[in-house]
Design a protein around this motif. Structure first.
Motif, PDB file in Angstrom:
ATOM      1  N   ASP A  81      -3.017 -10.597 -15.007  1.00  0.00           N
ATOM      2  CA  ASP A  81      -1.873 -10.804 -15.893  1.00  0.00           C
ATOM      3  C   ASP A  81      -2.153 -10.326 -17.326  1.00  0.00           C
ATOM      4  OD1 ASP A  81       0.774 -11.625 -16.296  1.00  0.00           O
ATOM      5  OD2 ASP A  81       0.121 -13.581 -17.060  1.00  0.00           O
TER       6      ASP A  81
ATOM      7  N   PRO B 243       2.150  -3.546 -12.444  1.00  0.00           N
ATOM      8  CA  PRO B 243       3.587  -3.830 -12.558  1.00  0.00           C
ATOM      9  C   PRO B 243       3.859  -5.261 -12.074  1.00  0.00           C
ATOM     10  CG  PRO B 243       3.229  -1.739 -11.464  1.00  0.00           C
ATOM     11  CD  PRO B 243       1.878  -2.391 -11.602  1.00  0.00           C
ATOM     12  N   VAL B 244       4.872  -5.889 -12.625  1.00  0.00           N
ATOM     13  CA  VAL B 244       5.157  -7.291 -12.315  1.00  0.00           C
ATOM     14  C   VAL B 244       5.325  -7.515 -10.814  1.00  0.00           C
ATOM     15  CG1 VAL B 244       6.811  -9.169 -12.669  1.00  0.00           C
ATOM     16  CG2 VAL B 244       6.152  -7.717 -14.578  1.00  0.00           C
ATOM     17  N   SER B 245       6.041  -6.632 -10.140  1.00  0.00           N
ATOM     18  CA  SER B 245       6.269  -6.816  -8.704  1.00  0.00           C
ATOM     19  C   SER B 245       4.953  -6.743  -7.920  1.00  0.00           C
ATOM     20  CB  SER B 245       7.254  -5.782  -8.176  1.00  0.00           C
ATOM     21  OG  SER B 245       6.758  -4.472  -8.364  1.00  0.00           O
ATOM     22  N   ALA B 246       4.069  -5.834  -8.297  1.00  0.00           N
ATOM     23  CA  ALA B 246       2.775  -5.724  -7.606  1.00  0.00           C
ATOM     24  C   ALA B 246       1.911  -6.950  -7.890  1.00  0.00           C
ATOM     25  CB  ALA B 246       2.053  -4.460  -8.038  1.00  0.00           C
ATOM     26  N   TYR B 247       1.923  -7.403  -9.128  1.00  0.00           N
ATOM     27  CA  TYR B 247       1.160  -8.600  -9.506  1.00  0.00           C
ATOM     28  C   TYR B 247       1.627  -9.804  -8.690  1.00  0.00           C
ATOM     29  CZ  TYR B 247       0.102 -12.775 -12.220  1.00  0.00           C
ATOM     30  OH  TYR B 247      -0.289 -14.024 -12.595  1.00  0.00           O
ATOM     31  N   GLN B 248       2.938 -10.008  -8.624  1.00  0.00           N
ATOM     32  CA  GLN B 248       3.480 -11.145  -7.893  1.00  0.00           C
ATOM     33  C   GLN B 248       3.162 -11.061  -6.405  1.00  0.00           C
ATOM     34  OE1 GLN B 248       7.585 -10.907  -9.083  1.00  0.00           O
ATOM     35  NE2 GLN B 248       7.266 -12.221 -10.866  1.00  0.00           N
ATOM     36  N   ARG B 249       3.213  -9.851  -5.841  1.00  0.00           N
ATOM     37  CA  ARG B 249       2.920  -9.681  -4.420  1.00  0.00           C
ATOM     38  C   ARG B 249       1.454  -9.974  -4.119  1.00  0.00           C
ATOM     39  NH1 ARG B 249       1.499  -5.128  -0.870  1.00  0.00           N
ATOM     40  NH2 ARG B 249       2.027  -5.805   1.218  1.00  0.00           N
TER      41      ARG B 249
END
Length: 112
Positions: free
Chosen positions: A63, A79-85
């Protein structure tokens, strides 16, 4: 001069992410080994707690924003989507140990 500082900071973040990823892999391997040996809850819960702690530490490192030299701006490491996944998949792999207890091995393809 500013470029060298940014590169140095980026390298430090990359090293930290690499170390934390290694810690997650080691913790998962330990959790998997204890689980596959069929050892009971105290060791399994301890290994699971260690794994969840490694995930949280790794999530904090992922993060981190890469310093661009500007005071309030920065580029996310992922990227936020990759981090969340990534974080969600790691947590799913930890929970799968509870669901699959007694039915074989935990899910090894947690990232696929």
């Amino acid at each position: 001069m500013a470029f060298n500082k940014s590169m140095s900071r980026t390298r430090k973040v990359c090293n930290e992410v690499s170390e934390q990823a290694s810690a997650v892999v080691k913790s998962f391997a330990c959790l998997h080994a204890i689980y596959s040996q069929g050892k009971e809850s105290s060791q399994l819960e301890s290994a699971k707690a260690d794994y969840l702690e490694a995930i949280d530490t790794s999530a904090r490192a992922l993060d981190t924003r890469l310093n661009t030299g500007y005071r309030h701006l920065g580029t996310p490491f992922l990227p936020v989507s990759a981090y969340q996944r990534v974080v969600a998949e790691l947590r799913v792999s930890a929970r799968s140990a509870d669901r699959r207890r007694g039915r074989g091995q935990p899910r090894a393809d947690a990232f696929g």
